[in-house]
Enzyme design. Structure first.
Site, short mmCIF file in Angstrom:
data_model
loop_
_atom_site.label_atom_id
_atom_site.label_comp_id
_atom_site.label_asym_id
_atom_site.label_seq_id
_atom_site.Cartn_x
_atom_site.Cartn_y
_atom_site.Cartn_z
N ALA A 1 0.81 -1.22 0.00
CA ALA A 1 0.00 0.00 0.00
C ALA A 1 0.84 1.27 0.00
O ALA A 1 0.35 2.34 -0.31
CB ALA A 1 -0.93 0.00 1.22
N HIS A 2 2.12 1.13 0.35
CA HIS A 2 2.96 2.32 0.52
C HIS A 2 4.23 2.16 -0.31
O HIS A 2 5.27 1.78 0.24
CB HIS A 2 3.31 2.49 2.01
#
Lengths: 94, 155
Positions: free
Chosen positions: B37-38
């Site tokens: 997600a990052h």
């Protein structure tokens, strides 16, 4: 002791973004100036560094919580200054 | 490192108690839902975890100094600088120096190095208090052993 009061007042003013003129020797750091515990951590660090001491804040608080002392004894500026002066003198004598 | 378990350091590399100084190694995981997600297509270690890695390293230093008698809790992060992206698989050296040990608090300087280059730094302030529960103390001592620090460590 007046110099110590001034030094503490300057530290509080700059740490807490306060007007120095609102801080006097009779001010109670918590009750009058509204300093919270996190700001007091910064103030304690600045005082320890400025005077080369380790303020025994935990034992002071134990004394207050146990009813052996009043918070005025430690947190009114001129009383705190007297304790700091005593700690500096004890360190110098050691 | 294991992001999901909030374990941001792997192993002790160096420790001195006076002056207080520690270096730990940490390898960024190759795979993690956090890295998914990052960010999608550009996975990098989140800055908050870089700060947490410095905080955990500082915490181990303080625990070694006080022989695991008092728990450090992160209270302030000052002057944090995140200088570079850290990709999956990066091997990091996470270091901390004790700046000051006060009554009920401590101040450290943390930094992260990759290939000898500084990629992050911060001044960290902790409250240090008696362990609030025996379980936390036992788990903390176990975690210290897990990274190579005897809870009663002396130099």
């Amino acid at each position: 002791m007046a110099e110590t009061v001034d030094a503490i007042a300057e530290i509080i003013a700059s740490t807490c973004n306060m007007d120095r003129a609102t801080i006097s020797a009779e001010s109670h750091i918590i009750d009058d100036l509204g300093v919270d515990s996190l700001d007091f951590l910064d103030i304690a660090f600045a005082i320890d560094k400025r005077f080369g001491i380790k303020m025994p804040v935990e034992s002071w608080m134990e004394d207050v919580n146990a009813g052996r002392a009043s918070s005025d004894d430690f947190f009114i500026l001129h009383n705190l200054a007297a304790r700091i002066d005593a700690l500096v003198a004890a360190k110098t004598a050691a | 490192m294991e992001f999901e378990a909030f374990r941001l350091v792997d192993q002790l590399e160096q420790l001195t108690l006076d002056p207080g100084r520690i270096a730990m190694r940490g390898t960024v995981p190759e795979r993690s839902t956090i890295l998914d997600a990052h960010f999608p297509g550009h996975p990098i270690m989140p800055g908050v975890l870089m700060i947490e890695a410095m905080a955990q390293t500082s915490g181990y230093l303080l625990l070694a100094i006080n022989r695991a008698r008092r728990m450090p809790f992160l209270a302030e992060v000052k002057e944090a600088k995140l200088r570079a992206f850290i990709p999956p698989g990066a091997v990091l050296s996470i270091e901390a120096d004790l700046e000051h040990e006060g009554s009920g608090y401590a101040v450290t300087h943390g930094r992260i190095l990759r290939d000898g280059k500084r990629v992050a730094e911060a001044e960290l302030r902790f409250r240090t208090v008696p362990f609030p529960s025996p379980e936390l103390q036992a788990r903390t001592r176990a975690a210290m052993l897990g990274v190579g620090i005897p809870p009663g460590a002396s130099e």
